[in-house]
Design a protein around this motif. Sequence first.
Motif, PDB file in Angstrom:
ATOM      1  N   GLN A 176      -7.920   7.906   0.632  1.00 26.11           N
ATOM      2  CA  GLN A 176      -8.308   7.314  -0.640  1.00 26.11           C
ATOM      3  C   GLN A 176      -7.216   6.446  -1.242  1.00 26.11           C
ATOM      4  OE1 GLN A 176      -9.367  10.971  -2.648  1.00 26.11           O
ATOM      5  NE2 GLN A 176     -11.557  10.568  -2.478  1.00 26.11           N
ATOM      6  N   VAL A 177      -5.953   6.805  -1.008  1.00 26.22           N
ATOM      7  CA  VAL A 177      -4.867   6.126  -1.720  1.00 26.22           C
ATOM      8  C   VAL A 177      -4.018   5.222  -0.837  1.00 26.22           C
ATOM      9  CG1 VAL A 177      -3.037   7.865  -1.398  1.00 26.22           C
ATOM     10  CG2 VAL A 177      -3.154   6.573  -3.545  1.00 26.22           C
ATOM     11  N   ALA A 178      -4.119   5.346   0.487  1.00 30.63           N
ATOM     12  CA  ALA A 178      -3.179   4.668   1.381  1.00 30.63           C
ATOM     13  C   ALA A 178      -3.172   3.154   1.201  1.00 30.63           C
ATOM     14  CB  ALA A 178      -3.481   5.033   2.836  1.00 30.63           C
ATOM     15  N   ASP A 179      -4.336   2.522   1.066  1.00 25.06           N
ATOM     16  CA  ASP A 179      -4.385   1.064   1.038  1.00 25.06           C
ATOM     17  C   ASP A 179      -4.108   0.487  -0.351  1.00 25.06           C
ATOM     18  OD1 ASP A 179      -6.729   2.041  -0.042  1.00 25.06           O
ATOM     19  OD2 ASP A 179      -7.955   0.371   0.675  1.00 25.06           O
ATOM     20  N   LEU A 180      -3.860   1.339  -1.332  1.00 24.82           N
ATOM     21  CA  LEU A 180      -3.537   0.863  -2.674  1.00 24.82           C
ATOM     22  C   LEU A 180      -2.018   0.727  -2.808  1.00 24.82           C
ATOM     23  CD1 LEU A 180      -5.975   3.160  -4.685  1.00 24.82           C
ATOM     24  CD2 LEU A 180      -6.396   0.856  -3.784  1.00 24.82           C
ATOM     25  N   ARG A 199       4.631   9.575   5.444  1.00 27.35           N
ATOM     26  CA  ARG A 199       4.562   8.685   6.616  1.00 27.35           C
ATOM     27  C   ARG A 199       3.116   8.320   6.941  1.00 27.35           C
ATOM     28  NH1 ARG A 199       9.207   7.914   9.446  1.00 27.35           N
ATOM     29  NH2 ARG A 199      10.967   9.285   8.913  1.00 27.35           N
ATOM     30  N   ALA A 200       2.215   9.281   6.788  1.00 23.51           N
ATOM     31  CA  ALA A 200       0.798   8.997   7.049  1.00 23.51           C
ATOM     32  C   ALA A 200       0.263   7.967   6.060  1.00 23.51           C
ATOM     33  CB  ALA A 200      -0.017  10.292   6.971  1.00 23.51           C
ATOM     34  N   ILE A 201       0.667   8.073   4.794  1.00 23.44           N
ATOM     35  CA  ILE A 201       0.246   7.085   3.791  1.00 23.44           C
ATOM     36  C   ILE A 201       0.768   5.706   4.175  1.00 23.44           C
ATOM     37  CG2 ILE A 201       0.521   6.372   1.386  1.00 23.44           C
ATOM     38  CD1 ILE A 201       0.605   9.356   0.645  1.00 23.44           C
ATOM     39  N   HIS A 202       2.043   5.638   4.571  1.00 22.32           N
ATOM     40  CA  HIS A 202       2.635   4.347   4.954  1.00 22.32           C
ATOM     41  C   HIS A 202       1.930   3.745   6.163  1.00 22.32           C
ATOM     42  CE1 HIS A 202       5.645   1.277   5.843  1.00 22.32           C
ATOM     43  NE2 HIS A 202       5.725   1.756   7.061  1.00 22.32           N
ATOM     44  N   GLN A 203       1.655   4.570   7.161  1.00 22.03           N
ATOM     45  CA  GLN A 203       1.060   4.063   8.399  1.00 22.03           C
ATOM     46  C   GLN A 203      -0.351   3.528   8.187  1.00 22.03           C
ATOM     47  OE1 GLN A 203       2.358   3.518  11.390  1.00 22.03           O
ATOM     48  NE2 GLN A 203       4.346   4.177  10.593  1.00 22.03           N
ATOM     49  N   ARG A 204      -1.009   3.950   7.118  1.00 22.13           N
ATOM     50  CA  ARG A 204      -2.367   3.471   6.853  1.00 22.13           C
ATOM     51  C   ARG A 204      -2.415   2.526   5.656  1.00 22.13           C
ATOM     52  NH1 ARG A 204      -1.573   7.357   9.685  1.00 22.13           N
ATOM     53  NH2 ARG A 204      -2.956   7.825  11.427  1.00 22.13           N
ATOM     54  N   SER A 205      -1.256   2.036   5.245  1.00 23.92           N
ATOM     55  CA  SER A 205      -1.181   1.099   4.134  1.00 23.92           C
ATOM     56  C   SER A 205      -1.058  -0.333   4.656  1.00 23.92           C
ATOM     57  CB  SER A 205       0.028   1.423   3.255  1.00 23.92           C
ATOM     58  OG  SER A 205       1.236   1.046   3.901  1.00 23.92           O
ATOM     59  N   LYS A 206      -1.104  -1.285   3.746  1.00 19.91           N
ATOM     60  CA  LYS A 206      -0.935  -2.687   4.118  1.00 19.91           C
ATOM     61  C   LYS A 206       0.511  -3.002   4.477  1.00 19.91           C
ATOM     62  CE  LYS A 206      -4.690  -3.795   0.930  1.00 19.91           C
ATOM     63  NZ  LYS A 206      -5.069  -4.410  -0.368  1.00 19.91           N
ATOM     64  N   ARG A 207       1.405  -2.047   4.267  1.00 19.55           N
ATOM     65  CA  ARG A 207       2.825  -2.231   4.565  1.00 19.55           C
ATOM     66  C   ARG A 207       3.233  -1.581   5.881  1.00 19.55           C
ATOM     67  NH1 ARG A 207       5.779  -3.121  -0.525  1.00 19.55           N
ATOM     68  NH2 ARG A 207       4.263  -3.301  -2.227  1.00 19.55           N
ATOM     69  N   GLU A 253       9.380  -4.803   0.733  1.00 21.53           N
ATOM     70  CA  GLU A 253       8.048  -5.049   1.282  1.00 21.53           C
ATOM     71  C   GLU A 253       7.519  -3.867   2.100  1.00 21.53           C
ATOM     72  OE1 GLU A 253       8.240  -8.739   3.431  1.00 21.53           O
ATOM     73  OE2 GLU A 253       7.931  -9.904   1.605  1.00 21.53           O
ATOM     74  N   GLY A 254       8.272  -2.778   2.089  1.00 23.45           N
ATOM     75  CA  GLY A 254       7.834  -1.583   2.811  1.00 23.45           C
ATOM     76  C   GLY A 254       7.645  -0.411   1.868  1.00 23.45           C
ATOM     77  N   THR A 255       7.932   0.804   2.360  1.00 22.64           N
ATOM     78  CA  THR A 255       7.728   2.039   1.601  1.00 22.64           C
ATOM     79  C   THR A 255       9.035   2.797   1.504  1.00 22.64           C
ATOM     80  OG1 THR A 255       5.440   2.201   2.398  1.00 22.64           O
ATOM     81  CG2 THR A 255       6.427   4.199   1.479  1.00 22.64           C
ATOM     82  N   LEU A 256       9.350   3.266   0.311  1.00 18.09           N
ATOM     83  CA  LEU A 256      10.536   4.108   0.094  1.00 18.09           C
ATOM     84  C   LEU A 256      10.057   5.504  -0.292  1.00 18.09           C
ATOM     85  CD1 LEU A 256      13.608   4.456  -0.167  1.00 18.09           C
ATOM     86  CD2 LEU A 256      13.421   3.670  -2.536  1.00 18.09           C
ATOM     87  N   PHE A 257      10.477   6.491   0.497  1.00 20.38           N
ATOM     88  CA  PHE A 257      10.106   7.884   0.237  1.00 20.38           C
ATOM     89  C   PHE A 257      11.303   8.605  -0.356  1.00 20.38           C
ATOM     90  CE2 PHE A 257       9.906  12.335   2.038  1.00 20.38           C
ATOM     91  CZ  PHE A 257       8.970  12.797   1.126  1.00 20.38           C
ATOM     92  N   ASP A 293      10.181  -5.528  -3.888  1.00 20.83           N
ATOM     93  CA  ASP A 293       8.770  -5.178  -3.702  1.00 20.83           C
ATOM     94  C   ASP A 293       8.708  -3.948  -2.814  1.00 20.83           C
ATOM     95  OD1 ASP A 293       6.061  -5.021  -3.300  1.00 20.83           O
ATOM     96  OD2 ASP A 293       5.974  -6.698  -1.878  1.00 20.83           O
ATOM     97  N   VAL A 294       8.579  -2.786  -3.435  1.00 14.34           N
ATOM     98  CA  VAL A 294       8.623  -1.517  -2.701  1.00 14.34           C
ATOM     99  C   VAL A 294       7.478  -0.622  -3.168  1.00 14.34           C
ATOM    100  CG1 VAL A 294       9.932   0.617  -2.355  1.00 14.34           C
ATOM    101  CG2 VAL A 294      11.106  -1.578  -2.284  1.00 14.34           C
ATOM    102  N   ARG A 295       6.799   0.009  -2.216  1.00 15.31           N
ATOM    103  CA  ARG A 295       5.811   1.040  -2.551  1.00 15.31           C
ATOM    104  C   ARG A 295       6.562   2.376  -2.577  1.00 15.31           C
ATOM    105  NH1 ARG A 295       0.714   3.046  -0.339  1.00 15.31           N
ATOM    106  NH2 ARG A 295      -0.365   4.112  -2.013  1.00 15.31           N
ATOM    107  N   LEU A 296       6.564   3.053  -3.721  1.00 13.56           N
ATOM    108  CA  LEU A 296       7.349   4.261  -3.891  1.00 13.56           C
ATOM    109  C   LEU A 296       6.475   5.497  -3.720  1.00 13.56           C
ATOM    110  CD1 LEU A 296      10.273   5.096  -4.574  1.00 13.56           C
ATOM    111  CD2 LEU A 296       9.563   5.319  -6.955  1.00 13.56           C
TER     112      LEU A 296
END
Length: 540
Positions: A176-180, A199-207, A253-257, A293-296
């Motif tokens: 539900q949330v990965a692509d947002l 990691r699963a959220i990142h792998q299914r995101s636009k990033r 432009e990526g994801t920071l966990f 530009d980071v998805r947190l």
Amino acid sequence: MDDSSREGNMADVSTMGVRERASEQQRARVVPALTLVSHAMAHRVGERLLLEPLVLGREVALSRNLPDFQRPGTSLGLPLADPFLSRKPLVFSPASEEGLRLNPGEGSTVSIAGMPLSGPWEFTREEVAAGIPLELAGRVVVLLHLADLSLAEMGDTLGMVGVGAGVQRVRRHIEQVADLNVPVLVRGETGSGKELIARAIHQRSKRRDKAFISVNLGAIPKELAAAELFGAHKGAYTGSTRDREGFFRAAHEGTLFLDEVGEAPPEVQVMLLRVLETGEIYPVGAHTPVLTDVRLIAATDAQLEDRIQDGRFKAPLLHRLSGYDLRVPPLRERREDIGLLFHHFAREVLEELGETWRLKPEDPSAEPWLPASLASQLVRYAWPGNIRQLRNLSRQLIIGSRGHPRLRLDPRLEQDLEAETMVRPGRPAVLSPMPTPEPKTPARRKASDVAEGELLSALRACAWDLKATADRLGIPRSSIYDLIDKSPHLRTAGDLSVEELTRCYRECGGDLEAMARRLEVSKRALGRRIKELGLGAQDA
């Protein structure tokens, strides 16, 4: 009685019947089930038998030759087929107050926690919900538990092992949330797999094609945390001999966990709040902001609300971090997955040892590599360290059993397992559900102090339970209704059109919890509205 009155009474009876059937359909979505935890043919671990006839008031007979156990999501199955099990069945039947009754009869010996059942035994619904490991003929272990049929098995496991309701809900949340692009707060106990979720959220995101940077804030010295996260100019602090990029710019432009986000120092919390609000960071020693530009995705095993009350965490930061709140269930709430997880970790260790053949026996009469008594102990254990602890224990067991045909417990490990076993006093056979700690109620405050964003965040975190939301915000429940009425962006179940409700009901398969999340209204009020409209009967 005139015709109009008679028609009115018939309509009332019809409506009552519709409501009762809708309620029955909702209850029937959760049914008792048996899941294989240990078997001589190790590849069968995780197969399941749904005991749906019990919900309809019928019995289920279980023997060596019938019925078939199936892997969730498949249509083909096999009976237990262990030659040491009896052909004479043991019988499950309904009991009072939604419990069930197990009668071993003349079938295979049934033991629980090493104690054979000498006759029929009744289990309450709460006991079944906690999970009960049944040892059959001292060889096969099945877990008696509840299965949620509304959570259909997904084709993509998202890299997570398990088929139980808990992990299925997590997979659904990820989808539900990965692509947002909203920030996500992952809550869960230590060792429950929060980084795997990120990691699963990142792998299914636009990033997914950009960087995924994982940072444990609890492992960074507090005086270096700002420089590590946001970067620093040369000479900005003692020992700074060169420019430091920082994790935010590395994750551009990526994801920071950010794991253990509750450990962030106060000055870092202020900087995190700024970057979430503006997308700007100030490297230590710099006077000019840098856009990033980071998805947190943040994670915590702490009660951040308690830390806010203690002044150790900033409330605005929590509201910004929890654009979407996701809870990872502890392992003790995923008992039907313990056998699968153990064998998954065992396979990794056996590959290193060159002994994967141990998990591929061809003789169904061979002694199980994972003895039934040990499998039962694993299921009954409380797992305070969750999945990480299970992985470490599986490694310890396998390495410690090298040179032996079966796994065996050394005295120290056996003592550790017994120390945290969940049993109910006076009921030696049955697991006791872990108590859920009562959340602390914040100090009372004025409803006018609650901003719309804070209200929405609290509603989402509490799954639109208005009483829980009121307790979380520290305001009277009646004030929640006033705040919702005043907000142009929030609505109640009464505001929903019949068309929207009907469409959502069908798309969610009648899952009330999923509907409440999607429509963002009170679950209780939504349930009343569904009953009033008789949607269950229309859908059927």
